[in-house]
Design a protein around this motif. Structure first.
Motif, PDB file in Angstrom:
ATOM      1  N   ARG A  98       0.861  -1.182   0.000  1.00  0.00           N
ATOM      2  CA  ARG A  98       0.000   0.000   0.000  1.00  0.00           C
ATOM      3  C   ARG A  98       0.900   1.236   0.000  1.00  0.00           C
ATOM      4  N   ILE A 234      -2.741   3.688  -3.421  1.00  0.00           N
ATOM      5  CA  ILE A 234      -2.963   2.470  -4.212  1.00  0.00           C
ATOM      6  C   ILE A 234      -2.568   1.241  -3.386  1.00  0.00           C
ATOM      7  N   ASP A 235      -3.377   0.210  -3.520  1.00  0.00           N
ATOM      8  CA  ASP A 235      -3.205  -1.065  -2.821  1.00  0.00           C
ATOM      9  C   ASP A 235      -2.999  -2.121  -3.908  1.00  0.00           C
ATOM     10  N   SER A 255      -6.150  -5.724 -16.838  1.00  0.00           N
ATOM     11  CA  SER A 255      -7.312  -4.888 -17.133  1.00  0.00           C
ATOM     12  C   SER A 255      -6.844  -3.610 -17.825  1.00  0.00           C
ATOM     13  N   SER A 259      -8.404   3.141 -11.916  1.00  0.00           N
ATOM     14  CA  SER A 259      -8.097   3.170 -10.483  1.00  0.00           C
ATOM     15  C   SER A 259      -8.111   1.778  -9.871  1.00  0.00           C
ATOM     16  N   SER A 260      -8.842   0.825 -10.496  1.00  0.00           N
ATOM     17  CA  SER A 260      -8.866  -0.565 -10.038  1.00  0.00           C
ATOM     18  C   SER A 260      -8.638  -1.484 -11.228  1.00  0.00           C
ATOM     19  N   GLY A 261      -8.073  -2.658 -10.957  1.00  0.00           N
ATOM     20  CA  GLY A 261      -7.870  -3.595 -12.057  1.00  0.00           C
ATOM     21  C   GLY A 261      -7.334  -4.924 -11.564  1.00  0.00           C
ATOM     22  N   GLU A 262      -7.141  -5.834 -12.520  1.00  0.00           N
ATOM     23  CA  GLU A 262      -6.653  -7.179 -12.229  1.00  0.00           C
ATOM     24  C   GLU A 262      -5.466  -7.484 -13.130  1.00  0.00           C
ATOM     25  N   THR A 277      -4.404  -7.851  -8.007  1.00  0.00           N
ATOM     26  CA  THR A 277      -5.339  -6.739  -8.162  1.00  0.00           C
ATOM     27  C   THR A 277      -4.669  -5.448  -7.763  1.00  0.00           C
ATOM     28  N   TRP A 278      -5.207  -4.332  -8.263  1.00  0.00           N
ATOM     29  CA  TRP A 278      -4.843  -3.026  -7.717  1.00  0.00           C
ATOM     30  C   TRP A 278      -6.129  -2.228  -7.533  1.00  0.00           C
ATOM     31  N   ARG A 279      -6.141  -1.413  -6.502  1.00  0.00           N
ATOM     32  CA  ARG A 279      -7.331  -0.615  -6.179  1.00  0.00           C
ATOM     33  C   ARG A 279      -6.924   0.519  -5.238  1.00  0.00           C
ATOM     34  N   PRO A 280      -7.778   1.555  -5.100  1.00  0.00           N
ATOM     35  CA  PRO A 280      -7.477   2.597  -4.112  1.00  0.00           C
ATOM     36  C   PRO A 280      -7.455   2.017  -2.706  1.00  0.00           C
TER      37      PRO A 280
END
Length: 282
Positions: A98, A234-235, A255, A259-262, A277-280
């Motif tokens: 993070r 970002i996480d 993806s 802001s989010s994806g795989e 994954t990534w996401r806020p």
């Protein structure tokens, strides 16, 4: 948690010797102790790391670079007499980073490491190796590496917290993992685990070939996803599946930028090496 503050980052050779000598499980509880120290960022070392992992030049540190700063402190913690599991043989199952603020214009940092979250697993027990980096403004970056120690007996049911298979991904790029990448990554990371260095040393631990470091796979993937990922808030979580045998070629599926994806890393014969994954940050 009791904290011990070191004057500088540990000298690695004695810690390797200590790791080689401890081959048995000595308990089933994690110590309530963490380590801290101040570290400085060396621009020449960052440049060498970028080259090995495929990151372009940037005023922002690579998202995975703090792991390199922390490696000596992690080694000291995991080879301490109070730590119950042998370091050699631990399996890195997953890694979560993070980034709270951009990793730019930073030099003098406070680093801390500790372990937590010991849980039963179908093959033994898992725990989290937690690393945090702070600057004068507070928490900057943190990570959890989930580690498996085979053969530990704990009460309770093993939880299934694996990441689901990515569904909305398409092929983005591919690259070769050359035969010498384990040795090259070891020189910049300090991680000279024999399973990564050569087929000869890997065979001593039951592997037919050397395998790539999990954190090299993650770093090389994030380098390829630079345009997809925000520099902060970002996480980024990945789970390591089948190891990448050296040499080989891998393909990255991801993806669309957002802001989010795989993400999904595959090898020959559609072997899944890593999902993520990534996401806020929540």
């Amino acid at each position: 948690m009791q904290w011990r503050t070191l004057g500088n980052t540990p000298f690695l050779p004695p810690l390797y010797w200590r790791a080689a000598l401890k081959r048995k499980i000595s308990g089933s509880r994690l110590p309530e102790q963490g380590l801290r120290c101040r570290v400085n960022v060396n621009p020449q070392h960052v440049a060498a790391y970028r080259t090995v992992c495929g990151f372009a030049d940037s005023p922002i540190l690579p998202a995975t670079y703090p792991h390199i700063l922390a490696f000596g402190l992690q080694m000291q913690l995991l080879t301490d007499k109070a730590f119950p599991f042998p370091l050699l043989g631990l399996i890195h199952l997953s890694n979560r980073i993070r980034i709270h603020r951009p990793l730019g214009a930073i030099s003098d940092l406070t680093l801390s490491v500790h372990t937590q979250n010991l849980k039963p697993h179908a093959k033994g027990a898992t725990f989290d190796l937690v690393t945090r980096i702070e600057d004068a403004l507070g928490l900057l970056w943190e990570a959890e590496s989930r580690m498996l120690c085979r053969g530990v007996k704990l009460e309770g049911e093993a939880a299934d917290d694996t990441l689901p298979a990515p569904s909305q991904v398409s092929e983005l790029t591919h690259w070769k993992a050359p035969a010498d990448i384990g040795r090259r990554y070891a020189r910049v990371s300090g991680d000279y685990n024999p399973i990564h260095l050569s087929a000869l040393t890997a065979k001593l631990f039951g592997f037919p070939q050397a395998i790539a470091h999990g954190l090299w796979n993650k770093a090389r993937t994030l380098a390829a996803l630079t345009e997809h990922l925000h520099a902060a808030n970002i996480d980024i979580q990945v789970e390591f599946k089948k190891p990448v045998r050296l040499p080989s070629e891998v393909r990255l599926y991801a993806s669309a930028a957002g802001s989010s994806g795989e993400l999904l890393l595959k090898g020959t014969g559609d072997i899944e090496h890593m999902v993520g994954t990534w996401r806020p940050i929540a």
